[in-house]
Motif scaffolding. Structure first.
Motif, PDB file in Angstrom:
ATOM      1  N   LEU A 169       0.856  -1.189   0.000  1.00 37.31           N
ATOM      2  CA  LEU A 169       0.000   0.000   0.000  1.00 37.31           C
ATOM      3  C   LEU A 169       0.885   1.230   0.000  1.00 37.31           C
ATOM      4  CD1 LEU A 169      -2.636  -0.957   2.746  1.00 37.31           C
ATOM      5  CD2 LEU A 169      -2.707  -1.436   0.305  1.00 37.31           C
ATOM      6  N   THR A 170       0.571   2.216  -0.821  1.00 37.55           N
ATOM      7  CA  THR A 170       1.330   3.465  -0.846  1.00 37.55           C
ATOM      8  C   THR A 170       0.384   4.642  -0.653  1.00 37.55           C
ATOM      9  OG1 THR A 170       1.121   3.722  -3.255  1.00 37.55           O
ATOM     10  CG2 THR A 170       3.016   2.461  -2.427  1.00 37.55           C
ATOM     11  N   GLY A 171       0.980   5.776  -0.274  1.00 33.60           N
ATOM     12  CA  GLY A 171       0.205   6.995  -0.101  1.00 33.60           C
ATOM     13  C   GLY A 171      -0.629   7.022   1.161  1.00 33.60           C
ATOM     14  N   LEU A 172      -0.215   6.278   2.173  1.00 25.28           N
ATOM     15  CA  LEU A 172      -1.039   6.155   3.376  1.00 25.28           C
ATOM     16  C   LEU A 172      -1.014   7.387   4.261  1.00 25.28           C
ATOM     17  CD1 LEU A 172      -0.146   2.466   4.311  1.00 25.28           C
ATOM     18  CD2 LEU A 172      -2.200   3.308   3.174  1.00 25.28           C
ATOM     19  N   THR A 173       0.031   8.166   4.199  1.00 27.61           N
ATOM     20  CA  THR A 173       0.151   9.308   5.109  1.00 27.61           C
ATOM     21  C   THR A 173      -0.209  10.634   4.453  1.00 27.61           C
ATOM     22  OG1 THR A 173       2.500   9.515   4.557  1.00 27.61           O
ATOM     23  CG2 THR A 173       1.937   8.167   6.478  1.00 27.61           C
ATOM     24  N   GLY A 174      -0.632  10.617   3.223  1.00 24.61           N
ATOM     25  CA  GLY A 174      -0.989  11.857   2.537  1.00 24.61           C
ATOM     26  C   GLY A 174      -2.463  11.919   2.190  1.00 24.61           C
ATOM     27  N   ALA A 184       1.418 -10.202  -8.874  1.00 28.67           N
ATOM     28  CA  ALA A 184       0.804 -11.075  -9.869  1.00 28.67           C
ATOM     29  C   ALA A 184       1.335 -12.500  -9.706  1.00 28.67           C
ATOM     30  CB  ALA A 184       1.095 -10.568 -11.277  1.00 28.67           C
ATOM     31  N   THR A 185       0.412 -13.453  -9.647  1.00 28.35           N
ATOM     32  CA  THR A 185       0.787 -14.856  -9.505  1.00 28.35           C
ATOM     33  C   THR A 185      -0.071 -15.680 -10.461  1.00 28.35           C
ATOM     34  OG1 THR A 185      -0.872 -15.427  -7.822  1.00 28.35           O
ATOM     35  CG2 THR A 185       1.178 -14.410  -7.042  1.00 28.35           C
ATOM     36  N   ASP A 186       0.124 -16.982 -10.425  1.00 29.61           N
ATOM     37  CA  ASP A 186      -0.741 -17.873 -11.191  1.00 29.61           C
ATOM     38  C   ASP A 186      -1.858 -18.436 -10.324  1.00 29.61           C
ATOM     39  OD1 ASP A 186       0.727 -19.484  -9.573  1.00 29.61           O
ATOM     40  OD2 ASP A 186       1.494 -20.809 -11.157  1.00 29.61           O
ATOM     41  N   ASN A 187      -2.011 -17.878  -9.119  1.00 31.02           N
ATOM     42  CA  ASN A 187      -3.047 -18.325  -8.182  1.00 31.02           C
ATOM     43  C   ASN A 187      -4.050 -17.185  -7.989  1.00 31.02           C
ATOM     44  OD1 ASN A 187      -4.634 -19.191  -6.037  1.00 31.02           O
ATOM     45  ND2 ASN A 187      -2.921 -20.142  -4.946  1.00 31.02           N
ATOM     46  N   LEU A 188      -5.079 -17.146  -8.822  1.00 32.08           N
ATOM     47  CA  LEU A 188      -6.041 -16.042  -8.769  1.00 32.08           C
ATOM     48  C   LEU A 188      -6.875 -16.070  -7.496  1.00 32.08           C
ATOM     49  CD1 LEU A 188      -7.245 -15.901 -12.498  1.00 32.08           C
ATOM     50  CD2 LEU A 188      -5.486 -14.539 -11.343  1.00 32.08           C
ATOM     51  N   LEU A 189      -7.093 -17.238  -6.920  1.00 29.16           N
ATOM     52  CA  LEU A 189      -7.850 -17.317  -5.669  1.00 29.16           C
ATOM     53  C   LEU A 189      -7.062 -16.641  -4.542  1.00 29.16           C
ATOM     54  CD1 LEU A 189      -9.323 -20.947  -5.744  1.00 29.16           C
ATOM     55  CD2 LEU A 189     -10.366 -18.800  -6.499  1.00 29.16           C
ATOM     56  N   ARG A 190      -5.771 -16.863  -4.504  1.00 29.30           N
ATOM     57  CA  ARG A 190      -4.945 -16.221  -3.488  1.00 29.30           C
ATOM     58  C   ARG A 190      -4.932 -14.709  -3.699  1.00 29.30           C
ATOM     59  NH1 ARG A 190      -0.781 -17.719   0.061  1.00 29.30           N
ATOM     60  NH2 ARG A 190       0.738 -16.053   0.474  1.00 29.30           N
ATOM     61  N   GLU A 191      -4.837 -14.266  -4.939  1.00 27.37           N
ATOM     62  CA  GLU A 191      -4.860 -12.829  -5.210  1.00 27.37           C
ATOM     63  C   GLU A 191      -6.188 -12.216  -4.769  1.00 27.37           C
ATOM     64  OE1 GLU A 191      -3.561 -11.455  -9.046  1.00 27.37           O
ATOM     65  OE2 GLU A 191      -2.254 -13.188  -9.317  1.00 27.37           O
ATOM     66  N   ARG A 192      -7.275 -12.934  -5.005  1.00 22.40           N
ATOM     67  CA  ARG A 192      -8.598 -12.441  -4.588  1.00 22.40           C
ATOM     68  C   ARG A 192      -8.645 -12.269  -3.069  1.00 22.40           C
ATOM     69  NH1 ARG A 192     -13.701 -15.362  -3.994  1.00 22.40           N
ATOM     70  NH2 ARG A 192     -15.467 -14.011  -4.486  1.00 22.40           N
ATOM     71  N   PHE A 193      -8.096 -13.229  -2.351  1.00 21.36           N
ATOM     72  CA  PHE A 193      -8.059 -13.128  -0.898  1.00 21.36           C
ATOM     73  C   PHE A 193      -7.144 -11.982  -0.459  1.00 21.36           C
ATOM     74  CE2 PHE A 193      -6.501 -14.242   3.342  1.00 21.36           C
ATOM     75  CZ  PHE A 193      -7.701 -14.465   3.999  1.00 21.36           C
ATOM     76  N   THR A 194      -6.012 -11.815  -1.153  1.00 24.06           N
ATOM     77  CA  THR A 194      -5.096 -10.726  -0.826  1.00 24.06           C
ATOM     78  C   THR A 194      -5.783  -9.369  -0.987  1.00 24.06           C
ATOM     79  OG1 THR A 194      -3.166 -12.032  -1.489  1.00 24.06           O
ATOM     80  CG2 THR A 194      -2.899  -9.647  -1.421  1.00 24.06           C
ATOM     81  N   MET A 195      -6.546  -9.199  -2.067  1.00 25.29           N
ATOM     82  CA  MET A 195      -7.255  -7.928  -2.269  1.00 25.29           C
ATOM     83  C   MET A 195      -8.258  -7.666  -1.151  1.00 25.29           C
ATOM     84  SD  MET A 195      -7.819  -7.587  -6.414  1.00 25.29           S
ATOM     85  CE  MET A 195      -8.307  -9.272  -6.736  1.00 25.29           C
ATOM     86  N   ALA A 196      -8.981  -8.708  -0.733  1.00 25.27           N
ATOM     87  CA  ALA A 196      -9.940  -8.539   0.366  1.00 25.27           C
ATOM     88  C   ALA A 196      -9.211  -8.233   1.667  1.00 25.27           C
ATOM     89  CB  ALA A 196     -10.786  -9.803   0.505  1.00 25.27           C
ATOM     90  N   HIS A 197      -8.058  -8.854   1.860  1.00 28.16           N
ATOM     91  CA  HIS A 197      -7.230  -8.604   3.039  1.00 28.16           C
ATOM     92  C   HIS A 197      -6.785  -7.144   3.082  1.00 28.16           C
ATOM     93  CE1 HIS A 197      -3.909  -9.753   5.913  1.00 28.16           C
ATOM     94  NE2 HIS A 197      -3.360  -8.682   5.344  1.00 28.16           N
ATOM     95  N   GLU A 198      -6.298  -6.617   1.946  1.00 35.87           N
ATOM     96  CA  GLU A 198      -5.858  -5.219   1.901  1.00 35.87           C
ATOM     97  C   GLU A 198      -7.015  -4.254   2.095  1.00 35.87           C
ATOM     98  OE1 GLU A 198      -2.718  -4.612   2.034  1.00 35.87           O
ATOM     99  OE2 GLU A 198      -2.399  -6.769   1.861  1.00 35.87           O
ATOM    100  N   LEU A 199      -8.184  -4.618   1.599  1.00 33.06           N
ATOM    101  CA  LEU A 199      -9.365  -3.784   1.823  1.00 33.06           C
ATOM    102  C   LEU A 199      -9.669  -3.711   3.314  1.00 33.06           C
ATOM    103  CD1 LEU A 199     -11.690  -2.157   0.595  1.00 33.06           C
ATOM    104  CD2 LEU A 199     -13.002  -4.303   0.455  1.00 33.06           C
ATOM    105  N   GLY A 200      -9.454  -4.810   4.012  1.00 34.70           N
ATOM    106  CA  GLY A 200      -9.632  -4.797   5.459  1.00 34.70           C
ATOM    107  C   GLY A 200      -8.716  -3.803   6.129  1.00 34.70           C
ATOM    108  N   HIS A 201      -7.452  -3.769   5.715  1.00 36.16           N
ATOM    109  CA  HIS A 201      -6.518  -2.787   6.278  1.00 36.16           C
ATOM    110  C   HIS A 201      -6.997  -1.364   6.019  1.00 36.16           C
ATOM    111  CE1 HIS A 201      -3.462  -5.393   7.784  1.00 36.16           C
ATOM    112  NE2 HIS A 201      -3.094  -5.878   6.601  1.00 36.16           N
TER     113      HIS A 201
END
Length: 290
Positions: free
Chosen positions: A14-19, A30-47
């Motif tokens: 994540l960038t630009g957090l303090t501005g 980017a990986t060949d595991n789209l399910l993991r990427e989907r979970f990663t995006m939801a994880h970052e949304l949580g943050h």
């Protein structure tokens, strides 16, 4: 944004957090595991949506984040992602459809299109004590539900002992990987209170304790310990069927210093009455207001 970088243990930045919040950017490896990427995006949304998480720049979304011994920000983000991708309402519907068939429930979780670990995390969020899941992907992972008593054996012997000590077991394919489940909770019938028994729940408990402890002061201490031991488990079980709660709470008491009380019929009756009260919402607080 999906980008390539060589650090495999960093799934997102994540960038630009303090501005200016409008300039916050999320980069997903980017990986060949789209399910993991989907979970990663939801994880970052949580943050981003949990206000006490920011600022934070880098994330390592491990397959076993919910196994951490302390309650961390990464664990909270994983719980958020699990709730977002496997919503409680949808999960409860699958539980109702599958009934007592755990293998069928695991197969239904394929429809959520999440990683195996994320699907099992969702189950652990819902299920009570007494279940253990063993998954085989890149490495073996053992995931018990909260409050589940695992055999005290070396890790390389654990699965073998689980199979020998469990009351039921099975397997299912989740995202192409085999998942084995073990039910460690004993399927006991729910004790029934005689219609002419005038005792309160507290008196039933104290009568059970009196069978093993002659000292009155010690009885009161054990009574307080009993209420503390089952209190948290009962809160987790709010609204669940009494038989399910009873079996899970009884399993938790097997790890208690006063577990010899499990041999007393009155103690089991007390657990059953508390479980019925939780199912119907008739807690002590609610009864006092009626």
């Amino acid at each position: 944004m999906r980008v390539d970088w060589p650090i495999e243990r960093v799934d997102a930045v994540l960038t630009g957090l303090t501005g200016d919040p409008r300039k916050i950017a999320v980069y997903i490896r980017a990986t060949d595991n789209l399910l993991r990427e989907r979970f990663t995006m939801a994880h970052e949304l949580g943050h981003l949506l949990l206000p006490w998480h920011l600022p934070s720049a880098n994330c390592e979304v491990g397959e076993g984040a919910l196994d951490l011994p302390t309650f961390s920000l990464e664990e909270e983000a994983d719980v958020f992602a699990s709730c977002l991708l496997v919503p409680d309402a949808w999960l409860l519907h699958q539980v109702d459809r599958s009934g007592d068939d755990m293998s069928q429930l695991l197969r239904e979780l394929n429809a959520a299109e999440v990683t195996t670990a994320a699907a099992l995390q969702a189950l652990r969020r819902y299920l009570l004590a007494g279940w253990v899941f063993v998954s085989y992907g890149e490495r073996q992972r053992i995931m018990p539900t909260r409050g589940t008593r695992l055999p005290n054996v070396p890790a390389d012997k654990l699965v073998e002992v689980l199979a020998s000590e469990c009351f039921a077991h099975g397997e299912a394919s989740l995202n192409g990987f085999p998942v084995y489940w073990y039910q460690m909770v004993e399927p006991l019938a729910l004790p029934e209170k005689n219609i002419d028994d005038p005792r309160s729940d507290h008196q039933i408990l104290m009568d059970a304790i009196a069978m093993v402890e002659p000292d009155l002061q010690r009885r009161n201490s054990i009574g307080m310990s009993a209420n503390g031991k089952v209190g948290g488990a009962l809160r987790e079980a709010a609204g669940r069927p009494a038989i399910e709660t009873f079996q899970a709470v009884r399993h938790r008491c097997e790890q208690w210093e006063h577990s010899t009380l499990l041999a007393q019929p009155d103690f089991l009756l007390w657990l059953a009455e508390r479980s019925r009260a939780v199912e119907t919402g008739m807690t002590k607080r609610r009864r006092s207001k009626s």
